[in-house]
Design a protein around this motif. Sequence first.
Motif, short mmCIF file in Angstrom:
data_model
loop_
_atom_site.label_atom_id
_atom_site.label_comp_id
_atom_site.label_asym_id
_atom_site.label_seq_id
_atom_site.Cartn_x
_atom_site.Cartn_y
_atom_site.Cartn_z
N LEU A 246 37.47 39.66 45.72
CA LEU A 246 35.86 40.71 45.00
C LEU A 246 36.22 41.68 44.28
O LEU A 246 35.95 41.42 42.92
N LEU A 247 36.87 42.49 45.03
CA LEU A 247 36.69 43.76 44.43
C LEU A 247 37.64 44.15 42.91
O LEU A 247 36.97 44.74 41.83
N SER B 105 37.77 42.82 36.74
CA SER B 105 38.05 42.88 35.60
C SER B 105 36.80 41.99 34.83
O SER B 105 36.81 42.16 33.57
N TRP B 106 36.17 41.06 35.51
CA TRP B 106 34.84 40.82 35.14
C TRP B 106 33.66 40.86 35.84
O TRP B 106 32.73 40.05 36.45
N PRO B 107 33.03 42.06 35.24
CA PRO B 107 32.18 42.89 36.32
C PRO B 107 30.68 41.17 36.62
O PRO B 107 29.84 41.21 37.13
N HIS C 244 32.46 32.96 45.57
CA HIS C 244 33.04 34.03 46.10
C HIS C 244 34.94 33.76 45.44
O HIS C 244 35.61 35.08 45.27
N SER C 245 34.91 33.16 44.49
CA SER C 245 36.21 32.90 44.28
C SER C 245 35.77 32.52 42.92
O SER C 245 35.37 30.91 42.58
N ALA C 246 37.37 32.29 41.33
CA ALA C 246 37.42 31.84 40.69
C ALA C 246 38.69 32.08 39.65
O ALA C 246 38.84 33.42 40.03
#
Length: 242
Positions: free
Chosen positions: A96-97, A102-104, A116-118
């Motif tokens: 996530l960090l 990259s994509w806030p 929590h993941s993409a």
Amino acid sequence: MTSREQLLASTFVSLADTLVADFDVIDFLHTLATRSVELLDVDAAGIMLADPHGGLHVMASSAEEARLLELYELQNNEGPCLDCFRSGRPVARDDLLAMRASWPAFTEQLQGLGFHSAQALPLRLRAETIGALNLFRLEPGSLSDADLRIGQAMADVATVGLIQERAISAGELLATQLQTALSGRVQLEQAKGVLAQRAGLPMAEAFQVMRAYARGHNRRLSDVAAQIIDGTLDENQLRSTR
């Protein structure tokens, strides 16, 4: 053969079978999205496809949350699917960090919907990328290498099917346009003969009269020809524009 292997085999058959008369692109993409969830270690999936001008559109999703996330990506011009489409390469971040770096905005929206993941896999054939497959997980972390290979293989087969279907559709359109042009040409020759006989004109001059009338009245030449043949447009009307 295990049930997963059977499902995988039937999925590849379904994704390769686009040569059917009632082929439905939306249903086809929905199959890819739902089978991705069934076969891979993901909890939701969505698909974006590019239009002829390169603009991406949300086309299918396995869940409403996936659809909302993809719409958010498009509206905010941020997210893995966009990066994947632009680069033509798989896109993922380890945690996530890294995702927030990259994509806030997208990552905040992702977490707000419980994920929590993409990551995203390209729908591509050689140098042509036509869209991307978005994969969402409730747990942090990326897919395993084995799942990534399966996911990319499904995306590749789907891309071949879609490009093949587009080519067939384009070919059918071209064939229809060609047939229309040929039919119009036959009709034009008939009208020239009719006008030449009625008005006592050489064939070449009869054509020039028809063409001048069509241009002068902002009409299609094929429509003028049809009216000459059925008698609703006579030589006097045609000559009035000369």
